[in-house]
Design a protein around this motif. Structure first.
Motif, short mmCIF file in Angstrom:
data_model
loop_
_atom_site.label_atom_id
_atom_site.label_comp_id
_atom_site.label_asym_id
_atom_site.label_seq_id
_atom_site.Cartn_x
_atom_site.Cartn_y
_atom_site.Cartn_z
N LYS A 1 2.20 1.74 -3.36
CA LYS A 1 1.15 2.26 -4.25
C LYS A 1 0.98 3.77 -4.08
O LYS A 1 0.78 4.50 -5.05
N GLU B 1 11.71 4.52 -3.45
CA GLU B 1 11.12 3.18 -3.32
C GLU B 1 11.54 2.54 -2.00
O GLU B 1 10.72 1.94 -1.30
N THR C 1 -0.17 13.37 -2.61
CA THR C 1 1.19 13.82 -2.31
C THR C 1 1.18 15.30 -1.94
O THR C 1 0.30 16.06 -2.36
N LYS D 1 3.88 5.19 -6.10
CA LYS D 1 3.79 4.93 -7.54
C LYS D 1 2.65 5.70 -8.19
O LYS D 1 2.79 6.21 -9.31
N GLU D 2 1.51 5.80 -7.50
CA GLU D 2 0.34 6.46 -8.08
C GLU D 2 0.17 7.90 -7.59
O GLU D 2 -0.85 8.54 -7.90
N SER D 3 1.14 8.41 -6.82
CA SER D 3 1.12 9.80 -6.32
C SER D 3 -0.20 10.12 -5.62
O SER D 3 -0.85 11.12 -5.93
N ILE D 4 -0.57 9.27 -4.68
CA ILE D 4 -1.84 9.46 -3.97
C ILE D 4 -1.68 10.53 -2.89
O ILE D 4 -0.92 10.39 -1.95
N ASP E 1 0.82 -1.21 0.00
CA ASP E 1 0.00 0.00 0.00
C ASP E 1 0.86 1.26 0.00
O ASP E 1 0.55 2.24 -0.69
#
Length: 377
Positions: free
Chosen positions: A210, A274, A218, A213-216, A207
């Motif tokens: 994710k 990462e 930010t 990676k998906e720039s949730i 999570d």
């Protein structure tokens, strides 16, 4: 027939062999304090000690500490800045009754780039452990931490905008923990619980990966020469004291929510992020030396340890000298110890190698290889 059946049953009644397992561990606690001294040009003229605010750490023991700085201390006719650490209050931990804490500490200056400079001391279990006692005269540090001329030299960028930042990292050695267990009494339930914990941990890691990676949601941008990555201040600050310093004080990164990293290429910055979020990166095998450099710059303990283990596993006669230099340049005690140990064990063959001799005799490496003599002794 009945007698035979009875004999057959009794022959299988073998006593169970009991195995008991014991475990001893030691409680450890490490934390970092950053002291910002403003208007240093004025402070540096004071003839007395200047005390930092009292700070507490870490979460297990909650002891109170204070840094003492003498900005104008003349030692052997040279003006120095002295730094000392004092224990001013014992918390509710193991050592509260004895009024003593077993610990060690490290002082460093944060330069204009947020990188650790002029480091003295080393926190952790591999360093000398001191007994910090709750007394008026009890203090530990360095009367010649840095020469005043070196400190104010603008080329070093130690004092920026008349502000000096001092970092103190403290490692506390706690009490012993013991556990004894009859492993024959372990049930399948224990294994099930362990598996569920592992699954839950792996799910959390995925999570977090994710989120990156998906720039949730930010709230900060990491910019390289060619790419940008969305990140989260809370995670960066939790994992790195250098990032914490950026966002806790009035630096440009805090105002514009952009951190520029132009001295490492895109893959290294991506791999660093990462690792910050998930504890691993696919780039590690190919670029371990560069990851060691960026881990040192941003004080990423987990990434640095991963790099050290990888390099130690690849030690051989061709790279031992280069690894020793690398360890010295990027403050890697484990890699340095293993490199010196390897060189001492294989010195007969290495002294016949032209490459090794050239590395050893290079003017910039003289002090590094001089340590080998004392290590061997």
């Amino acid at each position: 027939m009945a007698q035979n059946t009875t004999k057959q049953q009794s022959s299988t009644n073998v006593p169970e062999i009991v195995t008991i397992e014991g475990e001893t561990d030691i409680e450890q606690d490490e934390f970092t304090f950053i002291w910002t001294v403003k208007h240093y040009s004025v402070v540096s003229e004071l003839e007395t000690f200047v005390n930092s605010p009292v700070f507490k750490g870490g979460p297990k023991y909650n002891h109170a500490w204070q840094i003492e700085m003498h900005p104008n201390h003349v030692v052997e006719e040279v003006k120095h800045m002295s730094l000392y650490l004092s224990l001013v209050e014992c918390g509710k931990g193991t050592f509260s009754k004895e009024k003593m804490v077993k610990a060690n500490h490290q002082f460093a200056i944060l330069n204009a780039d947020g990188k650790l400079a002029k480091i003295a001391g080393r926190p952790g279990p591999t360093a000398t452990i001191n007994e910090y006692k709750l007394t008026r005269s009890g203090r530990w540090g360095y009367k010649k931490f840095i020469a005043f001329a070196e400190l104010i030299n603008p080329e070093n960028k130690f004092v920026v905008d008349d502000t000096l930042k001092i970092q103190c990292k403290i490692w506390i050695c706690g009490g012993l923990k013991e556990k004894v267990e009859n492993i024959n009494e372990r049930t399948n339930c224990n294994t099930f619980v362990e598996k569920r914990i592992t699954i839950a941990r792996n799910g959390a890691i995925m999570d977090f990966g994710k989120m990156l990676k998906e720039s949730i949601r930010t709230d900060v941008t990491i910019a390289t020469n060619n790419r940008t990555f969305g990140a989260h201040k809370a995670i960066l600050m939790t994992r790195s004291s250098v990032f914490a310093a950026m966002f806790n004080v009035d630096m440009l990164e805090k105002e514009v929510n952009v951190v520029e990293i132009t001295d490492f290429d895109d893959d290294i910055v991506e791999g660093m992020l990462e690792h910050l979020y998930t504890g691993e990166t696919d780039y590690m095998n190919e670029r371990v030396k560069e990851f060691l450099q960026i881990a040192e710059k941003y004080d990423l303990t987990g990434l640095k340890e991963g790099c050290e283990y990888q390099l130690v596993g690849n030690l051989n006669k061709e790279n031992a000298a280069a690894y020793l230099i690398l360890a010295n340049n990027y403050n890697s005690p484990c890699l340095k110890e293993k490199s010196m140990e390897f060189i001492c064990k294989n010195k007969g063959e290495l002294l016949k190698s032209q490459t090794f001799l050239e590395e050893m005799k290079a003017e910039t490496n003289t002090s590094i290889f001089a340590d080998l003599f004392f290590y061997h002794q």
